[in-house]
Every structure is written in structure tokens, then in C-alpha cells.
Motif scaffolding. Structure first.
Motif, PDB file in Angstrom:
ATOM      1  N   LEU A   1       0.826  -1.209   0.000  1.00 37.34           N
ATOM      2  CA  LEU A   1       0.000   0.000   0.000  1.00 37.34           C
ATOM      3  C   LEU A   1       0.860   1.259   0.000  1.00 37.34           C
ATOM      4  N   SER A   2       2.092   1.176  -0.414  1.00 36.47           N
ATOM      5  CA  SER A   2       3.013   2.306  -0.387  1.00 36.47           C
ATOM      6  C   SER A   2       2.481   3.497  -1.173  1.00 36.47           C
ATOM      7  N   SER A   3       2.942   4.692  -0.787  1.00 35.92           N
ATOM      8  CA  SER A   3       2.720   5.914  -1.562  1.00 35.92           C
ATOM      9  C   SER A   3       1.248   6.192  -1.814  1.00 35.92           C
ATOM     10  N   ASN A   4       0.473   6.204  -0.739  1.00 37.92           N
ATOM     11  CA  ASN A   4      -0.910   6.660  -0.777  1.00 37.92           C
ATOM     12  C   ASN A   4      -1.074   7.767   0.260  1.00 37.92           C
ATOM     13  N   ASN A   5      -2.284   8.062   0.636  1.00 42.60           N
ATOM     14  CA  ASN A   5      -2.551   9.064   1.675  1.00 42.60           C
ATOM     15  C   ASN A   5      -3.260   8.421   2.857  1.00 42.60           C
ATOM     16  N   LEU A   6      -2.841   7.218   3.186  1.00 44.63           N
ATOM     17  CA  LEU A   6      -3.479   6.463   4.254  1.00 44.63           C
ATOM     18  C   LEU A   6      -3.061   6.991   5.611  1.00 44.63           C
ATOM     19  N   GLU A   7      -3.924   6.823   6.583  1.00 49.59           N
ATOM     20  CA  GLU A   7      -3.626   7.266   7.939  1.00 49.59           C
ATOM     21  C   GLU A   7      -4.141   6.223   8.926  1.00 49.59           C
ATOM     22  N   GLY A   8      -3.915   6.495  10.212  1.00 51.64           N
ATOM     23  CA  GLY A   8      -4.349   5.546  11.226  1.00 51.64           C
ATOM     24  C   GLY A   8      -3.212   4.631  11.632  1.00 51.64           C
ATOM     25  N   THR A   9      -3.558   3.521  12.240  1.00 50.27           N
ATOM     26  CA  THR A   9      -2.560   2.600  12.777  1.00 50.27           C
ATOM     27  C   THR A   9      -2.429   1.369  11.891  1.00 50.27           C
ATOM     28  N   LEU A  10      -1.369   0.621  12.135  1.00 49.88           N
ATOM     29  CA  LEU A  10      -1.191  -0.639  11.425  1.00 49.88           C
ATOM     30  C   LEU A  10      -2.224  -1.640  11.935  1.00 49.88           C
ATOM     31  N   PRO A  11      -3.021  -2.256  11.054  1.00 49.36           N
ATOM     32  CA  PRO A  11      -4.042  -3.208  11.513  1.00 49.36           C
ATOM     33  C   PRO A  11      -3.419  -4.373  12.286  1.00 49.36           C
ATOM     34  N   SER A  12      -3.890  -4.581  13.482  1.00 49.45           N
ATOM     35  CA  SER A  12      -3.350  -5.673  14.294  1.00 49.45           C
ATOM     36  C   SER A  12      -3.691  -7.029  13.698  1.00 49.45           C
ATOM     37  N   SER A  13      -4.748  -7.092  12.876  1.00 50.15           N
ATOM     38  CA  SER A  13      -5.133  -8.372  12.274  1.00 50.15           C
ATOM     39  C   SER A  13      -4.067  -8.893  11.317  1.00 50.15           C
ATOM     40  N   LEU A  14      -3.178  -8.025  10.826  1.00 48.71           N
ATOM     41  CA  LEU A  14      -2.111  -8.502   9.941  1.00 48.71           C
ATOM     42  C   LEU A  14      -1.169  -9.458  10.664  1.00 48.71           C
ATOM     43  N   ALA A  15      -1.161  -9.414  11.985  1.00 49.98           N
ATOM     44  CA  ALA A  15      -0.357 -10.376  12.737  1.00 49.98           C
ATOM     45  C   ALA A  15      -0.838 -11.800  12.502  1.00 49.98           C
ATOM     46  N   HIS A  16      -2.088 -11.940  12.047  1.00 49.45           N
ATOM     47  CA  HIS A  16      -2.667 -13.266  11.814  1.00 49.45           C
ATOM     48  C   HIS A  16      -2.614 -13.653  10.340  1.00 49.45           C
ATOM     49  N   ALA A  17      -1.955 -12.839   9.523  1.00 49.31           N
ATOM     50  CA  ALA A  17      -1.680 -13.234   8.136  1.00 49.31           C
ATOM     51  C   ALA A  17      -0.397 -14.053   8.179  1.00 49.31           C
ATOM     52  N   SER A  18      -0.542 -15.316   8.451  1.00 51.68           N
ATOM     53  CA  SER A  18       0.594 -16.151   8.855  1.00 51.68           C
ATOM     54  C   SER A  18       1.593 -16.421   7.741  1.00 51.68           C
ATOM     55  N   SER A  19       1.230 -16.139   6.501  1.00 54.77           N
ATOM     56  CA  SER A  19       2.151 -16.382   5.376  1.00 54.77           C
ATOM     57  C   SER A  19       2.771 -15.104   4.828  1.00 54.77           C
ATOM     58  N   LEU A  20       2.526 -13.977   5.482  1.00 57.12           N
ATOM     59  CA  LEU A  20       2.960 -12.686   4.937  1.00 57.12           C
ATOM     60  C   LEU A  20       4.487 -12.616   4.839  1.00 57.12           C
ATOM     61  N   THR A  21       4.988 -12.364   3.627  1.00 61.38           N
ATOM     62  CA  THR A  21       6.422 -12.235   3.402  1.00 61.38           C
ATOM     63  C   THR A  21       6.821 -10.827   2.980  1.00 61.38           C
ATOM     64  N   GLU A  22       5.862 -10.041   2.466  1.00 58.76           N
ATOM     65  CA  GLU A  22       6.184  -8.710   1.959  1.00 58.76           C
ATOM     66  C   GLU A  22       5.174  -7.700   2.493  1.00 58.76           C
ATOM     67  N   LEU A  23       5.659  -6.701   3.203  1.00 61.15           N
ATOM     68  CA  LEU A  23       4.785  -5.659   3.748  1.00 61.15           C
ATOM     69  C   LEU A  23       5.355  -4.308   3.350  1.00 61.15           C
ATOM     70  N   PHE A  24       4.627  -3.596   2.473  1.00 59.29           N
ATOM     71  CA  PHE A  24       5.055  -2.301   1.952  1.00 59.29           C
ATOM     72  C   PHE A  24       4.024  -1.248   2.338  1.00 59.29           C
ATOM     73  N   LEU A  25       4.356  -0.416   3.314  1.00 63.16           N
ATOM     74  CA  LEU A  25       3.458   0.639   3.775  1.00 63.16           C
ATOM     75  C   LEU A  25       4.135   2.003   3.732  1.00 63.16           C
ATOM     76  N   ASP A  26       5.264   2.116   3.083  1.00 69.36           N
ATOM     77  CA  ASP A  26       6.042   3.354   3.086  1.00 69.36           C
ATOM     78  C   ASP A  26       5.298   4.494   2.407  1.00 69.36           C
ATOM     79  N   GLN A  27       5.658   5.712   2.820  1.00 68.68           N
ATOM     80  CA  GLN A  27       5.126   6.957   2.262  1.00 68.68           C
ATOM     81  C   GLN A  27       3.610   7.063   2.416  1.00 68.68           C
ATOM     82  N   ASN A  28       3.173   6.993   3.641  1.00 66.46           N
ATOM     83  CA  ASN A  28       1.788   7.257   4.002  1.00 66.46           C
ATOM     84  C   ASN A  28       1.787   8.168   5.226  1.00 66.46           C
TER      85      ASN A  28
END
Length: 753
Positions: free
Chosen positions: A380-407
Motif C-alpha cells: 500500500l506504499s505511496s498513498n494518503n493512508l492514515e491511522g494505525t497498522l491493523p493488528s489483524s495482519l499479525a494473523h496473516a501467517s504467510s505474509l512475506t512482503e509488507l510495503f506501507l512506506d510513504q503514508n
């Protein structure tokens, strides 16, 4: 792309001191990367050869329609390429043989495939009239009667083609005694929709024609092309049908110069499609995503990255339950991220980066009892998102790539991040995150390859040195945070890491000597901290280093530049600005690849060595604010790459006309050079009549700062002060390649030297 196929190119910051020398366009990924949006520009390109399966009859052009002409379509159409240059044919003959062999295999496959249109070919019945075609399409709810009867509509043109122009002369399906009637109706609809897409998206300008509008069965509107995701493979582009059912399962028009103002809603009638790839067609491919696309319930992959799409994401996408890849990055999409996307339980890759999305990230990506097992990449990089990191992502047990930069994300994300055991790429940079990066930080993510948390509010009293032990970690960027304490001297031997940056923090104490244990390091940035003690000679005993940035560590003990510098023959950029260096200027005669040198604001004395004037690669030379530099300037006639030199705040004398004879100064006016920030600034003219230079910006006495000796007037402000403060020592902002989120590329500002 499999993990085995991935490469992690360290396309890192190459700027120090006063300029970023390379700002790679996004992929790409890193990519990029850009690319659609301003990052289609991030795409490399490969020439793509299309192989004709037979010599089809060609369609003809008729009044009012943008259709093929026999003179304009070759018998063997060539798909002039998607725009990628990574693939190089090392053995042309071998590759040609491979292409021919595979094209034969592909042709044989088509020969044995059931051809649904064959039952309705020209021998099976008369060519229908346009009114009959229109009535058929209206009766089967394919297009509206209003559009089909409007001579200015693409639907009218497509119907006219099927009735009057189509060289295959396909008759309308007949219901009587036809056990395949439903299939024939669907395949006739498919041919109509493909014609509609061709006319709506200006097919005559496509790079690859894919035999569209020819006499071939619509399943043969295809050609063998080089795969974008894996350039060592070739694959059918255009339409691909299932070899058993004969129904279309893939439409691939990526990198094909599609031009559109809208996406026809009829696209949603291709209900057997499993793969739809319209990526990387650029800003000419515009429109909103129609809700009818949600009718494609069989879709496994939907790719529309790097285009000019706008509007909101359809909430009905949550019904596309088979979807594994949703790739809509690098567009101009607006609005919130629909919570309905969380209902895509098979989703593996979500790419919405570089759009105009707002609001909070939905917090519905699994629970402790019902984790999201499939999600691997979340971009989700380079958008105008705000708020906190969703805690539910901790339960995405196969997640290998997390791109949240520039928000504009905030709060402490670490309790969620530290649960992610499979992470390989983590990019949180340029947000407002906070929290302590201590010994627990990503402790379980031992597979990490790239970590960028720069530009946040993270703190640390004890540097998380366990990161140096990760066997795959190539990039660490913790710059522009609030880290304190020291970098421990227990750095283990490491031959993997290539990029380490911690600039603009509050780190102090001595620079660890064992930093030289990072044997493969190419980029080291310790700038803008509070390190003290001696500058360790080990820094200059790292032969793999290409970029070394030490700027603005004024608490370092006074000392000369270690003589080992002359052994760093691979060095391309060096900044020792404001580091308390004394003595004569260092010997750079062996550094034949050096493009950028900043020794600004130190205590060097003596003359500029003659070999500075013949450095073969040097483009940027910054020696300003060294008041004890004197003597006659050398000739720069052999420094043919030089475009910028800051020599103000010194006492040099002589003649700089040799710079004025260099190519860039001969071919451009002063205004043109200043627009490119290609300038020479010196205390010449009235400020110093002992130094002459007709192409320099000469500081006037009343424009010169009394403490530093550099220019301070408004004009020079843009050349020197402001230019340095805003742009100096800019290095890489890591993002991702548009071709693959896992590929890391530079796309902005994220490091200073």
C-alpha cells in the motif's frame, strides 16, 4: 515469480554531499517501478517477438471505424514489445531455435483444441446483417440497444465488423437441434467483446496485434511472447483458451500501448477468464474500474498496474472469491480501501501502491482462531493512508512482503510486526510510526532480506545488533529516526549485507571497528549523528564499498583522511563533509570510478592536487568552506565529466577557464546549466581578483557570509545554501519494482551523506 527466481538488487542511494547522482525511475520492483502514473517510467523493457501461427486473412478498414487495413497488418504480426530491457539474448541462434520450437508446440496445441467457433464458420450459414447481429446482442443482454444503434459508439462499430467485415464470416448461433448452442452463444459474445476491446482501446496502435480482427478463431487471437514476470520463458499473449473446453481463460494485453478513456462494461461478460492482465499500458489507458468486472468469478489474477485508472475500488470485488492476485498499483485510484477485500480468503498478493487512496487500512485480515493463511504480499506504499497498522495482519501467517512506506500512518506497530515470522521485505519508511527498536524487533523474522523503517519516530537505547546475524538481510535503513546510544562492536562476519544507513539520528560514541566485518557492504551512511573518537581506518579497508557517507559528524577527533582511501578503487561516491578533517586534500588518483567527492567544511590546507583536474569520472566536486585551501588551481581540462564544482569559501587563485572549456559549459548557457544544478561557484571576480572564471558564479563581497566565506545572496541561495540543505547527500528511498513487489528500487528521498 518463485523465490528461486527472485533477485534483490541493491539499487541504493548514490548521492552524497550535495546531490543524489542517481534517482532510479520505479519498478522495481522497486519500480520502479513507478512506472502508469509516473512509474511506468520505472519499467525496463524487452523487445518481444510475436510468432504467427498461420497467415490469417486480414480485416479491412471501413468508414467510421478504427479497424485493421491489409497494408497496415503484416501477415506475421510482430508484437513490438512490452517495454522491458532486462533480458539480453546471449545466444541469438539458440533463442531463435527455442522460439520456433515452442511456436510449433503452441500451434499443435491449437490444432487439437476444440474450436467452438468452427461450428459457426462461414460454411455453416450465411453472414448475418448488422441488424441481426444487433438484435442477437440485445436479446442476450450483451450490450444495450441504445449503444448498438448509435453510429458513434464502439458497440455499433463492433457489431458492424461482425456483420460486414469479419473475414471469418461467423454466422449467428442457431438454437434448433444444437446441443452446443449455449457455448456457441458465449463464444460469439467473446468474439464481439474482443472486437469491442480492440476498437475501444485503439487496437491499430497496439504494439502487439495478437492476430486480433483476423480470420482466425478468437482462441487463436494470440501469439507467443516473452514473459514479463520471467524473461527466460515465453508464453502466449492475447487470448488463451483452455485446451479441453476451448473456452477463454486468459486475456493478456500488458505493455501493449492500450489507449482508452473507459473500460467497456462488456468486459464483465468474459466469465470463464481466470487471468486478466492489462498492466503497464501507461497514462493513455484511463477510465474507472467497472463494477461488471466483479462478474468474473473465475478470476485468479487481475492485473491493471501502471495505468491511468481513476475512481474508487468497486466494493463488489469482495465477491471474487477465487482471486489470488489483485494488482492495481501505480494508478490514480481514490477513496477508501473497501473492507470487502478482506473477504478474499484466497488472496495472496494485494498491490495498491502509488495511488491516491485515503482513510484507514481495514483491520480484518484474520483472527487468532481464523488466520488468513494465503496472504503473502501487502503493498500500500505511496498513498494518503492514515491511522494505525491493523493488528489483524499479525494473523496473516504467510505474509512475506509488507510495503506501507510513504503514508501518514502513526502509533506503535511493533507488537504486530514482531509476530510476523515469514517476513522477507519490510518497508515502513516515511510515516509517523513510533516505538523502541530493541532486541525484540523482528526477532522472529530471520528470513528478512530488506528492512527500511527510515523517516519515522522510532527510538532505541541499544541498537538491535542481532540484525547483522540474519543470513539473508541485504538492506537496513533506519535513517531519520530518534535512535540513541551506540552501534555495538560485536558485528559478526557478514558477507550478505549490501546497504546500511542510519543517517540523521542521535547515535554517539565511537564508530565500531568491526563494521568492516560487513564484507559485501556497498553503501554505508553514518551521516548526521554524534559519533566521536577517531575515524577508524577500517572504514577505508572495505574494498566492496561504492558509497561512503560520513557527513556532519563534527565531534570526531581531528585527523587526516586515512591513506587506505587510495586502495578503495571501486568507490564512486565519498562524503567526509564536516568531519574535522585536517591536512592536505587526500590522494584520489587511484579512484578512477569516483563521480562525487565532498570534503566541504573541514580544515584542509594547501593547494588542490593536480590529479583532481584529471579525475576521469568526477562529476561533482565540493571543496567549499575550507578557508585554508590556497595555491594555484590545477587545469581541469582532462576532467571531462565535471558538471558541478563548489569552490567558494577558499583562498585558491589562478585561472578556472579550463572548466569553462569542458563540454557541458560549452554546450549550455548559464541559465540551462543552473536549471540542471550544473554550476561552478567560487570567490572570483570582485570577491577575489586573483581568481578568474568567465563561466562561474562569482561571489561578490557583499554577498559573502563573513563566517564561512560562501555566497549568501538570493541567487546563490538557490545554487549553494538552499541547494545543499534541500538536496545534499540524498540517497535512496526504497520502494518496489512495478514488475514485482519483491524487487526493491529507489523512488525518492531517503538518505543523506
Amino acid at each position: 515469480m518463485t523465490n528461486e527466481m527472485r533477485e534483490f538488487p541493491i539499487l541504493s542511494a548514490e548521492a552524497a554531499g550535495s546531490l543524489s547522482l542517481v534517482d532510479l525511475p520505479v519498478v522495481t520492483g522497486r519500480a520502479s517501478a513507478n512506472s502508469g502514473g509516473d512509474e511506468e517510467d520505472n519499467m525496463d523493457t524487452v523487445g518481444m517477438q510475436q510468432i504467427s501461427l498461420e497467415d490469417p486473412e486480414q480485416a479491412v478498414q471501413f468508414e467510421g471505424a478504427s479497424l485493421p487495413n491489409p497494408d497496415e497488418l503484416p501477415a506475421s504480426p510482430v508484437a513490438v514489445s512490452s517495454t522491458r530491457k532486462r533480458f539480453v539474448f546471449r545466444c541469438f541462434a539458440a533463442t531463435a531455435c527455442l522460439l520456433v520450437t515452442l511456436s510449433i508446440i503452441f500451434a499443435i496445441g491449437l490444432a487439437v483444441r476444440p474450436t467452438n467457433e468452427s461450428s459457426s464458420s462461414s460454411s455453416a450459414g450465411p453472414r448475418p446483417t448488422q441488424q441481426q447481429v444487433i438484435s442477437f446482442l440485445v436479446d442476450h443482454n450483451v450490450s444495450s440497444a441504445e449503444k448498438l444503434n448509435d453510429p458513434n459508439s464502439m458497440q455499433f462499430i463492433a457489431a458492424q465488423f461482425l456483420a460486414d467485415i469479419d473475414p471469418r464470416k461467423v454466422p449467428l448461433p442457431v438454437a434448433d437441434s444444437n446441443e452446443h448452442y449455449a457455448t456457441d452463444v458465449y463464444m460469439y459474445t467473446v468474439r464481439y467483446v474482443m472486437v469491442l476491446l480492440y476498437t475501444s482501446w485503439k487496437g491499430m496502435h497496439w504494439k502487439a496485434q495478437h492476430a486480433f480482427m483476423s480470420s482466425l478463431d478468437v482462441c487463436e487471437w494470440s501469439a507467443i511472447t516473452i514473459s514479463f514476470d520471467n524473461p527466460t520463458m515465453i508464453e502466449p499473449g492475447g487470448v488463451t483458451c483452455d485446451p479441453v473446453s476451448g473456452l477463454p481463460i486468459k486475456l493478456d494485453l500488458e505493455f501493449n500501448s492500450l489507449m482508452a478513456t473507459h473500460i467497456p462494461t462488456e468486459l464483465g461478460l468474459l466469465t470463464t477468464l481466470q487471468f486478466l492482465d492489462l498492466e503497464f499500458n501507461g497514462q493513455t489507458f484511463k477510465g474507472t474500474i467497472p463494477t461488471e468486472i466483479c462478474n468474473l468469478h473465475q478470476l485468479v489474477s487481475l492485473g491493471m498496474r501502471s495505468n491511468g485508472l481513476h475512481g474508487k475500488l468497486p466494493t463488489c470485488m469482495g465477491r471474487m472469491h477465487k482471486l489470488q492476485h489483485l494488482l492495481l498499483g501505480q494508478n490514480e485510484l481514490t477513496g477508501n480501501i473497501p473492507t470487502q477485500l478482506c473477504e478474499l480468503s484466497n488472496l495472496k498478493m494485494l498491490d495498491l501502491h502509488r495511488n491516491l487512496l485515503v482513510g484507514e487500512i481495514p483491520d480484518c485480515w484474520g483472527t487468532e482462531t481464523e488466520p488468513h493463511f494465503h496472504l503473502e504480499s501487502f503493498a500500500l506504499s505511496s498513498n494518503n493512508l492514515e491511522g494505525t497498522l491493523p493488528s489483524s495482519l499479525a494473523h496473516a501467517s504467510s505474509l512475506t512482503e509488507l510495503f506501507l512506506d510513504q503514508n501518514g500512518l502513526w502509533d506503535n506497530p511493533l507488537s504486530t510486526i514482531n509476530h510476523m515470522k515469514q517476513l522477507e521485505f519490510l518497508f515502513l519508511d516515511q510515516n509517523q510510526f513510533e516505538g523502541a527498536l530493541d532486541h525484540t524487533f523482528v526477532r522472529q523474522a530471520t528470513k528478512l532480506q530488506a528492512l527500511d523503517v527510515s523517516g519515522n519516530k522510532f527510538t532505541s537505547e541499544v541498537f538491535p545488533s542481532h540484525l547483522f546475524k540474519y543470513s539473508n538481510l541485504q538492506l537496513i535503513d533506519m535513517s531519520q529516526n530518534e535512535l540513541k546510544g551506540s552501534i555495538p562492536d560485536n558485528i559478526a562476519l557478514n558477507d550478505v549485507m549490501k546497504f546500511f544507513a542510519v543517517y540523521d539520528n542521535h547515535l554517539m560514541w565511537q564508530i565500531p571497528q568491526r563494521i568492516s566485518n560487513l564484507k559485501s557492504l556497498e553503501h554505508l551512511d553514518l551521516s548526521y549523528n554524534y559519533f566521536n573518537g577517531t575515524m577508524p581506518s577500517e572504514l577505508f579497508q572495505m574494498p566492496s564499498l561504492k558509497r561512503l557517507f560520513m557527513s556532519a559528524n563534527p565531534d570526531l577527533d581531528r585527523g587526516t583522511v586515512p591513506s587506505d582511501l587510495s586502495n578503495m578503487t571501486g568507490l564512486t561516491e565519498l562524503s567526509l563533509k564536516f568531519t574535522n578533517r585536517i591536512g592536505t586534500l587526500p590522494d584520489i588518483s587511484a579512484l578512477r570510478n569516483l563521480t562525487y567527492l565532498s570534503l566541504d567544511n573541514n580544515h584542509f590546507h594547501g593547494a588542490i592536487p593536480d590529479h583532481y583536474g584529471s579525475a576521469p569520472s568526477l562529476q561533482y566536486l565540493v571543496l567549499s568552506r575550507n578557508p585554508n585551501l590556497n595555491g594555484t588551481v590545477p587545469s581541469f581540462a582532462e576532467a571531462t565529466e565535471l558538471v558541478t564544482a563548489f569552490l567558494d569559501g577558499t583562498k585558491i587563485s589562478g585561472d578556472l577557464e579550463s572548466i569553462c572549456s569542458l563540454p557541458v559549459f560549452q554546450s549550455m548557457s548559464l541559465e540551462e546549466r543552473e536549471a540542471n544544478e550544473w554550476v561552478v561557484v567560487a570567490n572570483c571576480g570582485e570577491a577575489n581578483k586573483n581568481l578568474s572564471c568567465s563561466c562561474c558564479h562569482c561571489c561578490l563581497p557583499e554577498e559573502t557570509d563573513s563566517d564561512t566565506g560562501v555566497c549568501s545572496d538570493l541567487a546563490v541561495d538557490t545554487l549553494d545554501w538552499n541547494w545543499e540543505n534541500q538536496f545534499e547527500e540524498i540517497a535512496r528511498k526504497f520502494g518496489f519494482d512495478a514488475s514485482r513487489v519483491a524487487s526493491v528500487v529507489s523512488n525518492g528521498v531517503n538518505s543523506r551523506a
